[in-house]
Design a protein around this motif. Structure first.
Motif, PDB file in Angstrom:
ATOM      1  N   THR A   1       0.841  -1.201   0.000  1.00  0.00           N
ATOM      2  CA  THR A   1       0.000   0.000   0.000  1.00  0.00           C
ATOM      3  C   THR A   1       0.877   1.252   0.000  1.00  0.00           C
ATOM      4  O   THR A   1       1.811   1.368   0.783  1.00  0.00           O
ATOM      5  CB  THR A   1      -0.918   0.023   1.236  1.00  0.00           C
ATOM      6  N   THR A   2       0.556   2.145  -0.901  1.00  0.00           N
ATOM      7  CA  THR A   2       1.292   3.409  -1.000  1.00  0.00           C
ATOM      8  C   THR A   2       0.369   4.558  -0.610  1.00  0.00           C
ATOM      9  O   THR A   2      -0.766   4.635  -1.091  1.00  0.00           O
ATOM     10  CB  THR A   2       1.806   3.614  -2.441  1.00  0.00           C
ATOM     11  N   LEU A   3       0.861   5.401   0.260  1.00  0.00           N
ATOM     12  CA  LEU A   3       0.060   6.555   0.696  1.00  0.00           C
ATOM     13  C   LEU A   3       0.501   7.804  -0.053  1.00  0.00           C
ATOM     14  O   LEU A   3       1.690   8.016  -0.289  1.00  0.00           O
ATOM     15  CB  LEU A   3       0.240   6.798   2.196  1.00  0.00           C
ATOM     16  N   TYR A   4      -0.484   8.620  -0.406  1.00  0.00           N
ATOM     17  CA  TYR A   4      -0.216   9.936  -0.988  1.00  0.00           C
ATOM     18  C   TYR A   4      -0.659  11.000  -0.004  1.00  0.00           C
ATOM     19  O   TYR A   4      -1.765  10.913   0.533  1.00  0.00           O
ATOM     20  CB  TYR A   4      -1.050  10.132  -2.255  1.00  0.00           C
ATOM     21  N   TYR A   5       0.181  11.976   0.221  1.00  0.00           N
ATOM     22  CA  TYR A   5      -0.220  13.098   1.072  1.00  0.00           C
ATOM     23  C   TYR A   5      -0.344  14.347   0.217  1.00  0.00           C
ATOM     24  O   TYR A   5       0.566  14.681  -0.545  1.00  0.00           O
ATOM     25  CB  TYR A   5       0.829  13.362   2.160  1.00  0.00           C
ATOM     26  N   TYR A   6      -1.472  15.023   0.328  1.00  0.00           N
ATOM     27  CA  TYR A   6      -1.638  16.331  -0.306  1.00  0.00           C
ATOM     28  C   TYR A   6      -1.623  17.348   0.818  1.00  0.00           C
ATOM     29  O   TYR A   6      -2.510  17.363   1.660  1.00  0.00           O
ATOM     30  CB  TYR A   6      -2.979  16.407  -1.042  1.00  0.00           C
ATOM     31  N   TYR A   7      -0.564  18.129   0.868  1.00  0.00           N
ATOM     32  CA  TYR A   7      -0.426  19.024   2.001  1.00  0.00           C
ATOM     33  C   TYR A   7       0.022  20.394   1.504  1.00  0.00           C
ATOM     34  O   TYR A   7       0.971  20.510   0.738  1.00  0.00           O
ATOM     35  CB  TYR A   7       0.619  18.463   2.977  1.00  0.00           C
TER      36      TYR A   7
ATOM     37  N   VAL B   1      -5.172  12.670   2.629  1.00  0.00           N
ATOM     38  CA  VAL B   1      -4.404  11.457   2.357  1.00  0.00           C
ATOM     39  C   VAL B   1      -5.199  10.556   1.425  1.00  0.00           C
ATOM     40  O   VAL B   1      -6.407  10.421   1.562  1.00  0.00           O
ATOM     41  CB  VAL B   1      -4.113  10.678   3.666  1.00  0.00           C
ATOM     42  N   SER B   2      -4.514   9.989   0.467  1.00  0.00           N
ATOM     43  CA  SER B   2      -5.128   8.998  -0.391  1.00  0.00           C
ATOM     44  C   SER B   2      -4.155   7.829  -0.526  1.00  0.00           C
ATOM     45  O   SER B   2      -2.978   7.970  -0.193  1.00  0.00           O
ATOM     46  CB  SER B   2      -5.426   9.616  -1.760  1.00  0.00           C
ATOM     47  N   SER B   3      -4.634   6.694  -0.970  1.00  0.00           N
ATOM     48  CA  SER B   3      -3.728   5.546  -1.075  1.00  0.00           C
ATOM     49  C   SER B   3      -4.164   4.596  -2.182  1.00  0.00           C
ATOM     50  O   SER B   3      -5.296   4.660  -2.654  1.00  0.00           O
ATOM     51  CB  SER B   3      -3.699   4.773   0.251  1.00  0.00           C
ATOM     52  N   TYR B   4      -3.223   3.776  -2.597  1.00  0.00           N
ATOM     53  CA  TYR B   4      -3.586   2.675  -3.507  1.00  0.00           C
ATOM     54  C   TYR B   4      -2.828   1.432  -3.060  1.00  0.00           C
ATOM     55  O   TYR B   4      -1.770   1.520  -2.437  1.00  0.00           O
ATOM     56  CB  TYR B   4      -3.271   3.019  -4.968  1.00  0.00           C
TER      57      TYR B   4
END
Lengths: 199, 191
Positions: A112-118, A139-142
């Motif tokens: 699982t990879t997390l994306y942070y939009y900050y 936060v989003s993830s795939y």
């Protein structure tokens, strides 16, 4: 003035229509990679062993700790599909790995990879963190899933067990297990490995 | 493109025979580019400036952008002992920036056929998406362009322009020759 307006408008419309499509469905990300040792003579072999459980890799194991395994019925579904393909290629199974020419080791894992939009300027001046919604981190993830199949040879000609065939199946996971995606990819791994066929 | 805008702003007055043009482009890859993406590109645009030299000769600049895209169905790609199967999404962006010279074959009628040449550079950006990975090749290439077209004067200051152009970006270390034909239709306004 009117000429300039039409000129700029046409540029904006043309630029705005320049973005093409891409991946739409989870299965569009499915890939199957295979590689083999071309010095190994698969044709002269014909017996393989395979465990009755597929290992689920979840991290390092402590000494003496047993690994996790894929749950039923998915475990049996995948094993049956692998065996069916091996049978089609002329291979027979044996219970004892010591009697086998090759041993098949299947394993799965997820990543699982997390994306942070900050909005990184938020810490500096509170005004930019204000109530429009865009100032807060989100936060989003795939998650991707992998099935690895490895054929290992450990006969007299090898000092150590040696990997002679590897198949790596990978794709973006949806919330639910999709058996047709897994089945299709296992079949593909063997389809693109015709050199596994025995006499 | 920005340079084109500046030119337009700077030369909007007093040069009645120079013109700007905006065109929609439909393109087809040839050679290596056609092998990579065989589908027609319906996404493209071109901005032109043409400055008056004589009644038959115009010099100027072209700035274009053509986007090629093709979804390759599930297939297997083999190299040596390795094979990889999956769906590929292929993208190629072409941005030609050229100095041009046009020669009008007919000047005294509303319909003016012409031929043209271009020389300059072309930015080629090729991306291949497979699984969640992207493989990219980018290159600035020396470029030449050949062109035939028609200008049809609607009134004293506007014309419809139809042109067929062939662009060729020459081989670099990272990318081979990139060629494509584009059919362009647009408006031209005298400055």
């Amino acid at each position: 003035m009117k000429k300039k307006f039409i000129f700029y408008l046409s540029i904006i419309i043309l630029l705005g229509s320049c973005h093409p499509g891409g991946i739409e469905y989870y299965e569009d990300t499915d890939v199957v990679y295979t590689n083999y040792d071309d010095s190994f003579d698969f044709q002269s072999k014909g017996v393989y062993a395979i465990p009755d459980k597929i290992v689920k890799l979840e991290g390092e194991l402590l000494e003496g700790e047993e690994p996790a395994f894929v749950k039923e019925p998915y475990n049996t579904q995948m094993l049956n599909q692998i065996k069916s393909n091996m049978t089609t290629l002329g291979w027979t199974t044996t219970e004892d790995p010591a009697d086998a020419d090759l041993v098949m080791f299947p394993a799965v894992w997820t990543n699982t990879t997390l994306y942070y939009y900050y909005d990184y300027w938020c810490w500096y001046y509170y005004y930019y963190c204000g109530g429009w919604g865009w100032g807060y981190p989100s936060v989003s993830s795939y998650t991707t899933g992998t099935l690895l199949m490895t054929l290992v040879a450990d006969g007299d000609e090898y000092i150590d067990p040696t990997r002679v065939w590897t198949a790596n199946i990978n794709g973006l996971l949806s919330g639910a297990y999709n058996s047709s995606r897994v089945t299709k990819s296992i079949d593909q791994a063997f389809t693109q490995s015709p050199y596994l066929k025995t006499n | 493109m920005i340079f084109g805008f500046l030119l337009m702003t700077a030369k909007s007055y007093g040069q009645q025979d120079s013109y700007m043009s905006v065109q929609y482009s439909v393109s087809f890859g040839t050679g290596d580019m056609g092998d990579y993406i065989s589908k027609t590109s319906w996404r493209g645009m071109l901005i032109e400036y043409r400055g008056y030299v004589s009644s038959k000769i115009f010099v100027g600049m072209d700035a274009g952008w053509n986007v090629f895209y093709e979804r390759k169905d599930y297939d297997t790609y083999t190299q040596g002992t390795e094979s990889l199967s999956g769906i590929q999404y292929r993208y190629q962006n072409q941005v030609p920036l050229l100095a041009t010279l046009d020669y009008l074959i007919v000047t005294d009628k509303a319909l003016k056929p012409y031929v043209g040449l271009g020389i300059g550079t072309m930015y080629s950006e090729r991306s291949t998406d497979m699984n969640l990975y992207r493989y990219e090749l980018n290159s600035w290439q020396f470029a030449l362009k050949g062109e035939v077209g028609l200008l049809y004067e609607i009134n004293y200051s506007s014309a419809v322009k139809l042109a067929v152009k062939y662009y060729n970006g020459f081989k670099t270390n990272s990318l081979g020759n990139q060629g494509y034909v584009s059919v362009n239709l647009g408006m031209a306004w005298s400055l």
